[in-house]
Design a protein around this motif. Structure first.
Motif, PDB file in Angstrom:
ATOM      1  N   ALA A   1       0.835  -1.211   0.000  1.00 27.96           N
ATOM      2  CA  ALA A   1       0.000   0.000   0.000  1.00 27.96           C
ATOM      3  C   ALA A   1       0.864   1.254   0.000  1.00 27.96           C
ATOM      4  O   ALA A   1       0.571   2.231  -0.702  1.00 27.96           O
ATOM      5  CB  ALA A   1      -0.939  -0.010   1.214  1.00 27.96           C
ATOM      6  N   ILE A   2       1.952   1.219   0.763  1.00 27.58           N
ATOM      7  CA  ILE A   2       2.860   2.363   0.811  1.00 27.58           C
ATOM      8  C   ILE A   2       3.581   2.538  -0.519  1.00 27.58           C
ATOM      9  O   ILE A   2       3.752   3.657  -1.003  1.00 27.58           O
ATOM     10  CB  ILE A   2       3.884   2.182   1.949  1.00 27.58           C
ATOM     11  CG1 ILE A   2       3.186   2.125   3.300  1.00 27.58           C
ATOM     12  CG2 ILE A   2       4.900   3.317   1.933  1.00 27.58           C
ATOM     13  CD1 ILE A   2       2.231   3.241   3.565  1.00 27.58           C
ATOM     14  N   ALA A   3       3.996   1.437  -1.115  1.00 27.93           N
ATOM     15  CA  ALA A   3       4.691   1.513  -2.399  1.00 27.93           C
ATOM     16  C   ALA A   3       3.809   2.148  -3.468  1.00 27.93           C
ATOM     17  O   ALA A   3       4.284   2.910  -4.316  1.00 27.93           O
ATOM     18  CB  ALA A   3       5.137   0.115  -2.832  1.00 27.93           C
ATOM     19  N   GLN A   4       2.524   1.852  -3.421  1.00 30.79           N
ATOM     20  CA  GLN A   4       1.585   2.400  -4.412  1.00 30.79           C
ATOM     21  C   GLN A   4       1.294   3.875  -4.158  1.00 30.79           C
ATOM     22  O   GLN A   4       0.866   4.600  -5.063  1.00 30.79           O
ATOM     23  CB  GLN A   4       0.291   1.598  -4.388  1.00 30.79           C
ATOM     24  CG  GLN A   4       0.456   0.159  -4.900  1.00 30.79           C
ATOM     25  CD  GLN A   4      -0.755  -0.718  -4.629  1.00 30.79           C
ATOM     26  OE1 GLN A   4      -1.761  -0.267  -4.093  1.00 30.79           O
ATOM     27  NE2 GLN A   4      -0.640  -1.986  -4.985  1.00 30.79           N
ATOM     28  N   LEU A   5       1.560   4.337  -2.945  1.00 24.38           N
ATOM     29  CA  LEU A   5       1.273   5.726  -2.586  1.00 24.38           C
ATOM     30  C   LEU A   5       2.097   6.696  -3.429  1.00 24.38           C
ATOM     31  O   LEU A   5       1.620   7.777  -3.791  1.00 24.38           O
ATOM     32  CB  LEU A   5       1.573   5.923  -1.100  1.00 24.38           C
ATOM     33  CG  LEU A   5       1.002   7.156  -0.399  1.00 24.38           C
ATOM     34  CD1 LEU A   5      -0.513   7.134  -0.428  1.00 24.38           C
ATOM     35  CD2 LEU A   5       1.495   7.210   1.044  1.00 24.38           C
ATOM     36  N   GLU A   6       3.322   6.299  -3.751  1.00 27.36           N
ATOM     37  CA  GLU A   6       4.205   7.173  -4.540  1.00 27.36           C
ATOM     38  C   GLU A   6       3.581   7.535  -5.882  1.00 27.36           C
ATOM     39  O   GLU A   6       3.711   8.660  -6.368  1.00 27.36           O
ATOM     40  CB  GLU A   6       5.548   6.459  -4.734  1.00 27.36           C
ATOM     41  CG  GLU A   6       6.593   7.266  -5.482  1.00 27.36           C
ATOM     42  CD  GLU A   6       6.558   7.018  -6.978  1.00 27.36           C
ATOM     43  OE1 GLU A   6       7.045   7.881  -7.731  1.00 27.36           O
ATOM     44  OE2 GLU A   6       6.019   5.964  -7.388  1.00 27.36           O
TER      45      GLU A   6
ATOM     46  N   ALA B   1      -1.018   4.628   5.239  1.00 31.08           N
ATOM     47  CA  ALA B   1      -0.828   5.532   4.101  1.00 31.08           C
ATOM     48  C   ALA B   1      -0.930   6.988   4.541  1.00 31.08           C
ATOM     49  O   ALA B   1      -0.145   7.843   4.107  1.00 31.08           O
ATOM     50  CB  ALA B   1      -1.858   5.219   3.019  1.00 31.08           C
ATOM     51  N   GLN B   2      -1.883   7.286   5.418  1.00 27.71           N
ATOM     52  CA  GLN B   2      -2.031   8.655   5.932  1.00 27.71           C
ATOM     53  C   GLN B   2      -0.783   9.071   6.705  1.00 27.71           C
ATOM     54  O   GLN B   2      -0.275  10.190   6.554  1.00 27.71           O
ATOM     55  CB  GLN B   2      -3.251   8.735   6.842  1.00 27.71           C
ATOM     56  CG  GLN B   2      -4.583   8.527   6.130  1.00 27.71           C
ATOM     57  CD  GLN B   2      -5.724   8.282   7.109  1.00 27.71           C
ATOM     58  OE1 GLN B   2      -5.516   8.200   8.317  1.00 27.71           O
ATOM     59  NE2 GLN B   2      -6.934   8.167   6.582  1.00 27.71           N
ATOM     60  N   LEU B   3      -0.294   8.151   7.520  1.00 28.53           N
ATOM     61  CA  LEU B   3       0.886   8.437   8.339  1.00 28.53           C
ATOM     62  C   LEU B   3       2.100   8.736   7.466  1.00 28.53           C
ATOM     63  O   LEU B   3       2.843   9.699   7.700  1.00 28.53           O
ATOM     64  CB  LEU B   3       1.176   7.238   9.242  1.00 28.53           C
ATOM     65  CG  LEU B   3       2.293   7.386  10.268  1.00 28.53           C
ATOM     66  CD1 LEU B   3       1.951   8.453  11.288  1.00 28.53           C
ATOM     67  CD2 LEU B   3       2.536   6.049  10.961  1.00 28.53           C
ATOM     68  N   VAL B   4       2.291   7.930   6.432  1.00 27.81           N
ATOM     69  CA  VAL B   4       3.434   8.106   5.544  1.00 27.81           C
ATOM     70  C   VAL B   4       3.303   9.408   4.752  1.00 27.81           C
ATOM     71  O   VAL B   4       4.294  10.118   4.547  1.00 27.81           O
ATOM     72  CB  VAL B   4       3.574   6.901   4.604  1.00 27.81           C
ATOM     73  CG1 VAL B   4       4.605   7.170   3.516  1.00 27.81           C
ATOM     74  CG2 VAL B   4       3.960   5.660   5.402  1.00 27.81           C
ATOM     75  N   MET B   5       2.106   9.745   4.321  1.00 25.01           N
ATOM     76  CA  MET B   5       1.901  11.002   3.604  1.00 25.01           C
ATOM     77  C   MET B   5       2.251  12.184   4.509  1.00 25.01           C
ATOM     78  O   MET B   5       2.877  13.167   4.077  1.00 25.01           O
ATOM     79  CB  MET B   5       0.463  11.114   3.114  1.00 25.01           C
ATOM     80  CG  MET B   5       0.191  12.325   2.231  1.00 25.01           C
ATOM     81  SD  MET B   5       1.053  12.272   0.638  1.00 25.01           S
ATOM     82  CE  MET B   5       0.004  11.097  -0.267  1.00 25.01           C
ATOM     83  N   GLY B   6       1.850  12.093   5.770  1.00 23.69           N
ATOM     84  CA  GLY B   6       2.202  13.146   6.722  1.00 23.69           C
ATOM     85  C   GLY B   6       3.699  13.249   6.929  1.00 23.69           C
ATOM     86  O   GLY B   6       4.263  14.352   7.001  1.00 23.69           O
ATOM     87  N   ASP B   7       4.373  12.109   7.011  1.00 23.84           N
ATOM     88  CA  ASP B   7       5.830  12.115   7.154  1.00 23.84           C
ATOM     89  C   ASP B   7       6.496  12.739   5.932  1.00 23.84           C
ATOM     90  O   ASP B   7       7.482  13.477   6.048  1.00 23.84           O
ATOM     91  CB  ASP B   7       6.346  10.687   7.351  1.00 23.84           C
ATOM     92  CG  ASP B   7       6.067  10.138   8.745  1.00 23.84           C
ATOM     93  OD1 ASP B   7       5.753  10.944   9.641  1.00 23.84           O
ATOM     94  OD2 ASP B   7       6.155   8.907   8.923  1.00 23.84           O
ATOM     95  N   ALA B   8       5.956  12.443   4.749  1.00 26.84           N
ATOM     96  CA  ALA B   8       6.513  13.006   3.521  1.00 26.84           C
ATOM     97  C   ALA B   8       6.404  14.533   3.538  1.00 26.84           C
ATOM     98  O   ALA B   8       7.347  15.245   3.152  1.00 26.84           O
ATOM     99  CB  ALA B   8       5.805  12.434   2.299  1.00 26.84           C
ATOM    100  N   LEU B   9       5.278  15.036   4.005  1.00 26.22           N
ATOM    101  CA  LEU B   9       5.100  16.490   4.128  1.00 26.22           C
ATOM    102  C   LEU B   9       6.132  17.076   5.094  1.00 26.22           C
ATOM    103  O   LEU B   9       6.782  18.083   4.804  1.00 26.22           O
ATOM    104  CB  LEU B   9       3.693  16.820   4.626  1.00 26.22           C
ATOM    105  CG  LEU B   9       2.530  16.631   3.665  1.00 26.22           C
ATOM    106  CD1 LEU B   9       1.208  16.839   4.397  1.00 26.22           C
ATOM    107  CD2 LEU B   9       2.624  17.593   2.476  1.00 26.22           C
TER     108      LEU B   9
END
Length: 321
Positions: A21-26, A161-169
């Motif tokens: 799921a995280i890999a697809q987030l990119e 996915a939400q957590l990783v998006m926040g980390d990316a920000l």
């Protein structure tokens, strides 16, 4: 009956599902992401992150990460927002609203109000056709195909996915700000992390940790000084300058190599050019030097002027490692 093998299989499936799921987030990133980063970076106000249910928990973590990396942020629970807590939102604030469905009742009430306030609204959602997405100025797509939950119900992949998006920000904002370890230390003064980033050698020096002898001191005097100061070492000082060091190991080796100590002085048995560190250096740097050279003490000196001894035990006692 469930076996250990079955449990491990489920655990591996869960981890694999979330990693996919995280890999697809990119691939879901659009131009909305850099615009969001620039918007938060240039905001005159703060970042307000809101959500409901499990998304609210993720929102709190994102706020904690933002605050610790230089982006002033507030958490606003979506249900409490419509019962008075909207007063937290001020002009100039940027709002991120997190919701997997984007259609929960609280979100449907909150979105129009935020728009009336005039705040820029960013949707972090797994449904880009939702009420939240349609009402937002920018969309961060956190869509996942399924949850890791075998019933496809409990938020698992979606919250990750939400957590990783926040980390990316947060990481992108750190890059924009040129955020350094010194800045990180300002927001983390407590605990082992704070000490690792802030504690300097001079903060650990004590007058009692200043064993010293002159070059012509007898071996008996050297042994007495090492024993009295309890650091297993003494510096050899001439005109307040460090010219050598004697450890208890040096004493043992000397006793093995000679039948008599009569006539021997500190200068005869000292190690020249000992490893030294400045008082202004970080305690963590002292630890690294000790590890690199397999030693337990360092001479502290400024322009070769003797200031004291720092011992490995002093550093360990502070809980840095």
């Amino acid at each position: 009956m469930t076996t250990n093998h079955d449990i491990l299989a489920v655990a591996r499936e869960t981890i694999l599902s979330e990693s996919q799921a995280i890999a697809q987030l990119e691939g879901l990133l659009t131009e909305h992401f850099p615009k969001t980063v620039e918007l938060i970076y240039n905001a005159k106000g703060r970042l307000v992150v809101t959500g409901i249910g499990k998304s609210a928990i993720i929102a709190q973590k994102i706020v904690a990460t933002m605050n610790s990396t230089g982006t002033p942020s507030l958490f606003l629970h979506a249900s409490e927002a419509i019962h008075g807590d909207l007063g937290m939102v001020q002009p100039g604030d940027v709002v991120i609203c997190i919701s997997k469905s984007g259609n929960s009742p609280e979100i449907k009430v909150l979105v129009p109000i935020l728009k009336r306030f005039g705040n820029t609204l960013i949707a972090m959602t797994g449904n880009i056709n939702s009420f939240l997405a349609k009402g937002a100025d920018y969309i961060l797509d956190t869509t996942v195909e399924t949850e890791a939950c075998p019933l496809n119900l409990a938020p698992t992949n979606s919250t990750t996915a939400q957590l990783v998006m926040g980390d990316a920000l947060a990481v992108c904002l750190m890059e924009l700000r040129g955020f350094k370890s010194e800045d990180f230390a300002k927001y983390h003064p407590g605990g082992a992390l704070g000490k690792k980033l802030l504690l300097r050698v001079k903060d650990m020096l004590e007058d009692s940790h200043k064993p010293m002898v002159t070059p012509d001191a007898s071996v008996k005097k050297v042994i007495f000084e090492i024993s009295e100061k309890r650091l297993g070492v003494t510096a050899v000082i001439e005109d307040n300058k460090v010219i050598g060091i004697i450890t208890d190991g040096d004493i043992r080796r000397m006793l093995n190599d000679t039948d008599t100590i009569a006539g021997l002085t500190a200068k005869d048995i000292m190690t020249k050019n000992p490893k030294m560190i400045k008082p202004s250096d970080m305690a963590m740097d002292a630890l690294n030097i000790m590890e690199d050279f397999s030693i337990t003490q360092l001479v502290v000196a400024e322009h070769n002027e003797y200031k004291g001894i720092i011992h490995l035990h002093d550093i360990l006692k502070e809980g840095i490692v």
